[in-house]
Design an enzyme around this catalytic site. Structure first.
Site, PDB file in Angstrom:
ATOM      1  N   SER A 297       0.846  -1.189   0.000  1.00  0.00           N
ATOM      2  CA  SER A 297       0.000   0.000   0.000  1.00  0.00           C
ATOM      3  C   SER A 297       0.876   1.231   0.000  1.00  0.00           C
ATOM      4  CB  SER A 297      -0.904   0.003   1.238  1.00  0.00           C
ATOM      5  OG  SER A 297      -1.562   1.249   1.387  1.00  0.00           O
TER       6      SER A 297
ATOM      7  N   TYR B   3      -1.238  -0.934  10.376  1.00  0.00           N
ATOM      8  CA  TYR B   3      -1.480  -1.279   8.972  1.00  0.00           C
ATOM      9  C   TYR B   3      -0.302  -0.820   8.120  1.00  0.00           C
ATOM     10  CZ  TYR B   3      -3.517  -1.538   4.327  1.00  0.00           C
ATOM     11  OH  TYR B   3      -3.747  -1.838   2.998  1.00  0.00           O
TER      12      TYR B   3
END
Length: 250
Positions: free
Chosen positions: A135, A145
């Site tokens: 990401s 995350y």
């Protein structure tokens, strides 16, 4: 006919990879937790593209699920797409530790183990590729995350470096905000995300396949996110983290 194994294959970027690779003539091994949804996706892809499809229900948050996929990979595939993943809403202080550990299991341990299960056969044949979906968050400080996705990028680049001189490739794919089920499943409020930052899953996959063919080790689809990542490297990490948190999580 080459074979691709895709985790998290029934929705979002994983489903887009399945469509693209089926159109390119790959046989598919589809991995996800939902047997019914897997079977429906496999049937649709088979009917539309005429390719062989295989379903492999597995939960990559537990050892048994990872072991099932490892076993299939050791039989041989030409392309592995490690796409399975999820997020948590809010601050990591508000998330139970067990849920955070589960995220690390899926984002890091599963990626490590599945990549290492696929690579020996690829190295022996001197061909093949692994795409690890990370990401843009990997380049910013944004809780566990982003930390897990930063690990995916570093691991992928390290593996790619080890394979220098071979025809086996490893690439980290780092998309920005993509219109998928990801945010809804995590109960994330996306109202603060500007419309121009959203990407389509199919375009992300098209960029990924192009970059993979060009030998890239890290792919950041779309010029908008290339600029964001470049700018993020020039400003203080603390400030970049504040901007990131305001955009996506709350």
């Amino acid at each position: 006919m080459p074979t691709a194994l895709i985790t998290g294959a029934t929705a979002g970027i994983g489903a887009a990879f399945a469509r693209r690779l089926a159109a390119d003539g790959f046989s598919l091994v589809l991995v996800a937790r939902d047997q019914e949804r897997l079977s429906a996706s496999a049937e649709t892809l088979h009917r539309r593209y005429g390719v062989k499809t295989e379903v492999l229900p597995a939960d990559l948050a537990d050892d048994e699920g990872i072991a099932k996929v490892e076993s299939r990979l050791r039989e041989g595939v030409d392309l592995l797409v490690n796409n399975a993943g999820f997020g948590h809403p809010g601050s990591f202080f508000d998330v139970p530790v067990a849920d955070e550990v589960r995220m690390l299991k899926v984002h890091c341990e599963a990626v490590l183990r599945l990549t290492l299960a696929a690579l020996p056969g690829m190295r022996e044949r001197d061909r093949g590729a692994v795409v690890n979906v990370a990401s843009v968050a990997a380049f910013f400080t944004r809780g566990t995350y982003s930390a897990s996705k930063a690990w995916v990028v570093n691991f992928s680049e390290s593996a790619a470096a080890e394979l220098t001189g071979t025809r086996v490739r490893v690439m980290a794919l780092c998309p920005g905000f993509v219109r998928t089920e990801f945010h809804d499943r995590a109960s994330m409020d996306t109202s603060g995300i500007p419309g121009f930052l959203w990407l389509s899953a199919d375009k992300v996959v098209a960029a990924a396949m192009r970059d993979l063919a060009l030998g890239a080790r890290v792919s950041v689809p779309d010029i908008r996110y290339k600029v964001i990542v470049g700018a993020g490297r020039l400003i203080p990490r603390g400030l970049a983290g504040q901007v990131s948190r305001r955009l996506g999580r709350r």
